[in-house]
Design a protein around this motif. Structure first.
Motif, PDB file in Angstrom:
ATOM      1  N   SER A 349       1.028 107.769   3.322  1.00  0.00           N
ATOM      2  CA  SER A 349       0.305 107.843   2.063  1.00  0.00           C
ATOM      3  C   SER A 349      -0.652 109.020   2.125  1.00  0.00           C
ATOM      4  CB  SER A 349      -0.478 106.552   1.797  1.00  0.00           C
ATOM      5  OG  SER A 349      -1.347 106.705   0.696  1.00  0.00           O
ATOM      6  N   SER A 350      -0.842 109.678   0.988  1.00  0.00           N
ATOM      7  CA  SER A 350      -1.800 110.781   0.938  1.00  0.00           C
ATOM      8  C   SER A 350      -3.232 110.274   0.906  1.00  0.00           C
ATOM      9  CB  SER A 350      -1.552 111.625  -0.311  1.00  0.00           C
ATOM     10  OG  SER A 350      -1.863 110.883  -1.477  1.00  0.00           O
ATOM     11  N   HIS A 351      -3.419 108.978   0.565  1.00  0.00           N
ATOM     12  CA  HIS A 351      -4.754 108.391   0.404  1.00  0.00           C
ATOM     13  C   HIS A 351      -5.593 109.201  -0.573  1.00  0.00           C
ATOM     14  CE1 HIS A 351      -4.617 105.094   3.322  1.00  0.00           C
ATOM     15  NE2 HIS A 351      -3.837 105.880   4.028  1.00  0.00           N
ATOM     16  N   ASN A 352      -4.945 109.688  -1.613  1.00  0.00           N
ATOM     17  CA  ASN A 352      -5.620 110.374  -2.709  1.00  0.00           C
ATOM     18  C   ASN A 352      -4.686 110.303  -3.904  1.00  0.00           C
ATOM     19  OD1 ASN A 352      -6.130 112.761  -4.537  1.00  0.00           O
ATOM     20  ND2 ASN A 352      -7.892 112.959  -3.191  1.00  0.00           N
ATOM     21  N   MET A 353      -5.120 109.639  -4.976  1.00  0.00           N
ATOM     22  CA  MET A 353      -4.165 109.371  -6.048  1.00  0.00           C
ATOM     23  C   MET A 353      -3.752 110.639  -6.787  1.00  0.00           C
ATOM     24  SD  MET A 353      -6.268 107.317  -8.974  1.00  0.00           S
ATOM     25  CE  MET A 353      -7.415 108.101 -10.118  1.00  0.00           C
ATOM     26  N   PHE A 354      -4.577 111.673  -6.778  1.00  0.00           N
ATOM     27  CA  PHE A 354      -4.184 112.911  -7.428  1.00  0.00           C
ATOM     28  C   PHE A 354      -3.185 113.689  -6.573  1.00  0.00           C
ATOM     29  CE2 PHE A 354      -8.332 111.795  -9.180  1.00  0.00           C
ATOM     30  CZ  PHE A 354      -8.024 111.774 -10.527  1.00  0.00           C
ATOM     31  N   GLY A 407      -4.770 104.674  -5.357  1.00  0.00           N
ATOM     32  CA  GLY A 407      -5.163 104.509  -6.750  1.00  0.00           C
ATOM     33  C   GLY A 407      -4.043 103.999  -7.626  1.00  0.00           C
ATOM     34  N   LEU A 408      -3.780 104.701  -8.741  1.00  0.00           N
ATOM     35  CA  LEU A 408      -2.799 104.249  -9.725  1.00  0.00           C
ATOM     36  C   LEU A 408      -1.441 104.914  -9.590  1.00  0.00           C
ATOM     37  CD1 LEU A 408      -5.098 104.493 -12.904  1.00  0.00           C
ATOM     38  CD2 LEU A 408      -4.649 102.446 -11.541  1.00  0.00           C
ATOM     39  N   TYR A 409      -1.317 105.945  -8.740  1.00  0.00           N
ATOM     40  CA  TYR A 409      -0.174 106.846  -8.873  1.00  0.00           C
ATOM     41  C   TYR A 409       0.766 106.917  -7.670  1.00  0.00           C
ATOM     42  CZ  TYR A 409      -3.331 108.378 -12.573  1.00  0.00           C
ATOM     43  OH  TYR A 409      -4.176 108.414 -13.641  1.00  0.00           O
ATOM     44  N   VAL A 416      -3.777  98.897 -10.235  1.00  0.00           N
ATOM     45  CA  VAL A 416      -3.051  98.866 -11.501  1.00  0.00           C
ATOM     46  C   VAL A 416      -3.382  97.579 -12.246  1.00  0.00           C
ATOM     47  CG1 VAL A 416      -0.769  98.938 -12.579  1.00  0.00           C
ATOM     48  CG2 VAL A 416      -1.211 100.290 -10.518  1.00  0.00           C
ATOM     49  N   LEU A 417      -3.534  96.490 -11.525  1.00  0.00           N
ATOM     50  CA  LEU A 417      -3.904  95.208 -12.144  1.00  0.00           C
ATOM     51  C   LEU A 417      -5.229  95.331 -12.877  1.00  0.00           C
ATOM     52  CD1 LEU A 417      -3.599  91.679 -10.595  1.00  0.00           C
ATOM     53  CD2 LEU A 417      -5.776  92.404 -11.554  1.00  0.00           C
ATOM     54  N   ALA A 418      -6.252  95.870 -12.201  1.00  0.00           N
ATOM     55  CA  ALA A 418      -7.560  96.023 -12.842  1.00  0.00           C
ATOM     56  C   ALA A 418      -7.483  96.975 -14.032  1.00  0.00           C
ATOM     57  CB  ALA A 418      -8.580  96.526 -11.815  1.00  0.00           C
ATOM     58  N   TYR A 419      -6.703  98.029 -13.887  1.00  0.00           N
ATOM     59  CA  TYR A 419      -6.544  99.030 -14.944  1.00  0.00           C
ATOM     60  C   TYR A 419      -5.927  98.407 -16.201  1.00  0.00           C
ATOM     61  CZ  TYR A 419      -4.661 103.363 -17.110  1.00  0.00           C
ATOM     62  OH  TYR A 419      -4.339 104.381 -17.958  1.00  0.00           O
ATOM     63  N   ILE A 420      -4.819  97.697 -16.046  1.00  0.00           N
ATOM     64  CA  ILE A 420      -4.149  97.072 -17.192  1.00  0.00           C
ATOM     65  C   ILE A 420      -5.039  95.993 -17.806  1.00  0.00           C
ATOM     66  CG2 ILE A 420      -2.182  95.658 -17.906  1.00  0.00           C
ATOM     67  CD1 ILE A 420      -1.460  98.566 -17.408  1.00  0.00           C
ATOM     68  N   ALA A 421      -5.765  95.261 -16.976  1.00  0.00           N
ATOM     69  CA  ALA A 421      -6.655  94.212 -17.491  1.00  0.00           C
ATOM     70  C   ALA A 421      -7.698  94.800 -18.434  1.00  0.00           C
ATOM     71  CB  ALA A 421      -7.334  93.492 -16.329  1.00  0.00           C
ATOM     72  N   VAL A 422      -8.281  95.925 -18.048  1.00  0.00           N
ATOM     73  CA  VAL A 422      -9.312  96.552 -18.875  1.00  0.00           C
ATOM     74  C   VAL A 422      -8.694  97.155 -20.134  1.00  0.00           C
ATOM     75  CG1 VAL A 422     -10.946  98.475 -18.939  1.00  0.00           C
ATOM     76  CG2 VAL A 422     -10.933  96.912 -16.995  1.00  0.00           C
ATOM     77  N   LEU A 423      -7.491  97.758 -20.013  1.00  0.00           N
ATOM     78  CA  LEU A 423      -6.830  98.290 -21.204  1.00  0.00           C
ATOM     79  C   LEU A 423      -6.526  97.169 -22.203  1.00  0.00           C
ATOM     80  CD1 LEU A 423      -4.279 100.956 -19.902  1.00  0.00           C
ATOM     81  CD2 LEU A 423      -6.725 101.175 -20.387  1.00  0.00           C
TER      82      LEU A 423
END
Length: 431
Positions: A349-354, A407-409, A416-423
């Motif tokens: 893993s790159s351990h950086n979502m970007f 992160g998300l990517y 992703v769970l927290a992200y979708i929950a807030v959206l």
């Protein structure tokens, strides 16, 4: 010349084609309101099963040479069961297929589609296709869980269930750490602090909740138990986020500037913390982390240059998720192994979502990465104050925390769970 053409094409896509595509693809279906139990149970088991049962590998490429382990098979079965559940729900109500194309989910849905397309040039096409399918399946499951008219009242309850499930799955690890005198990060998890933060934000910025005190205590306990230096530093995003959520243009602009400055300082400290010995010592004591681990960003400062060198010539990436998991197929890691005094080093893993977005789908991935962070905040600008603050705080926190995590990517995870929950909370809110 080819690189210039790709860059111009991508700029044209996001300045001209994306607005048109959004206008044509955006749907406005009513909130789902599907039963919560089965999708939530399947998602929680999938998310935390690796904490309870996993077969470790010494070789990063072993899955290509030796096949699947028992834990890999369990993961596939859980994904298949969730896909089957979704198929049954879709057969009963095809409008479910419209939900991912509603705002503010649409940019993330388009990104998933781009991830699937990247299998055409992936270094391991099968892996890219599976990870894309997994992301699509569990993202739709999350939309079924959280997309409901009363989500603002139920958001804290659902996030609390996820947090408690995680705490139960890591209880043996917590007890072992506590017996050694370790409290902070006693069950380190780079992803769960964001879920715990989302729980806290849902309680503070959401409607009154009779379990407010207990949920805040649960969020704080979970954050401390899972916490890392990066997740703690990501709390610096809250101040700028509250300013960005303001309706006053001057305050919003100041918040954007402060957010950019905070991101720069965060990155500088990640790679240059050793330049401040006093601060390094203080953080080492507070976070109960060795000075060496904090000074080199838990090794990230050593493998990030290798990761960048491996992917810099691939403007369209090397395949979603596969480029992260199998980066050693792009560049040898023997130099890093010699530097660390090991026989071999396998970067999974790159351990950086970007960096993950860049490695997977190149310039297009980076553009989608930014789009998926900016669009929710823009979309939330028309909502009530509590929702604006909830969305801004979560998005800025995932941005800072994503500097040192997938992160998300990279793949599906609880971020992703927290992200979708807030959206979903924003979609349920009215202007």
């Amino acid at each position: 010349m080819l690189n210039a053409l790709i860059a111009v094409g991508v700029a044209t896509w996001f300045s001209v084609a994306y607005p048109i595509l959004r206008h044509r693809l955006e749907t406005r279906p009513p909130s789902g309101g599907a039963p919560v139990f089965w999708p939530l149970a399947l998602t929680v088991v999938f998310a935390f099963m690796p904490l309870v049962f996993t077969v470790p590998r010494e070789d990063g490429n072993a899955v290509l040479e030796q096949g699947l382990t028992a834990s890999n098979v369990v993961t596939l079965v859980l994904t298949a069961l969730t896909a089957l559940y979704l198929a049954v729900k879709i057969a009963a109500d095809r409008r479910i297929l419209l939900l991912p194309f509603a705002m503010p989910y649409l940019p993330f849905t388009l990104m998933i589609g781009m991830n699937g397309l990247s299998a055409a040039w992936s270094i391991v096409p099968t892996y890219t296709l599976y990870r894309t399918g997994e992301l699509a399946v569990f993202t739709l499951a999350l939309i079924l869980i959280f997309d409901r008219p009363d989500i603002r009242q139920r958001l804290a309850d659902l996030l609390a269930i996820v947090t408690v499930a995680w705490l139960v799955s890591v209880t043996p690890e917590i007890l072992t750490s506590l017996s050694s005198g370790i409290v902070f990060s006693s069950a380190k998890n780079n992803m769960m602090p964001l879920v715990c933060a989302a729980l806290g934000f849902a309680v503070v910025f959401g409607p009154p909740n009779p379990r407010r005190g207990r949920y805040l205590a649960l969020a704080a306990a979970g954050f401390i138990i899972a916490g890392s230096a990066a997740s703690t530093g990501a709390l610096a995003a809250v101040g700028p986020a509250l300013m960005i959520a303001s309706r006053r243009p001057g305050v919003r602009l100041a918040g954007i500037v402060l957010a950019v400055v905070a991101t720069g300082v965060f990155l500088f400290l990640m790679v240059g913390l050793s330049s401040f010995p006093a601060l390094l010592d203080a953080l080492s004591v507070i976070l109960q982390k060795p000075r060496v681990e904090l000074a080199n960003a838990t090794g990230r400062g050593q493998f990030w240059p290798i990761f960048i060198a491996a992917t810099r010539d691939h403007l369209l990436g090397s395949g979603f998720s596969a480029a992260d998991r199998f980066v050693q197929l792009l560049i040898p890691t023997t130099g890093l192994a010699d530097e660390l005094g090991r026989e071999a080093v396998f970067i999974t893993s790159s351990h950086n979502m970007f960096l993950s977005a860049w490695a997977g789908t190149g310039i297009v991935g980076l553009c989608f990465a930014i789009l998926c962070l900016v669009e929710p905040i823009r979309f939330a600008a028309r909502a009530d104050r509590g929702t604006r603050r909830l969305v801004a705080c979560l998005i800025l926190m995932v941005t800072l925390n994503g500097m040192t995590t997938p992160g998300l990517y990279q793949d599906w995870n609880v971020n992703v769970l927290a992200y979708i929950a807030v959206l979903a909370s924003r979609r349920a809110a009215r202007a």
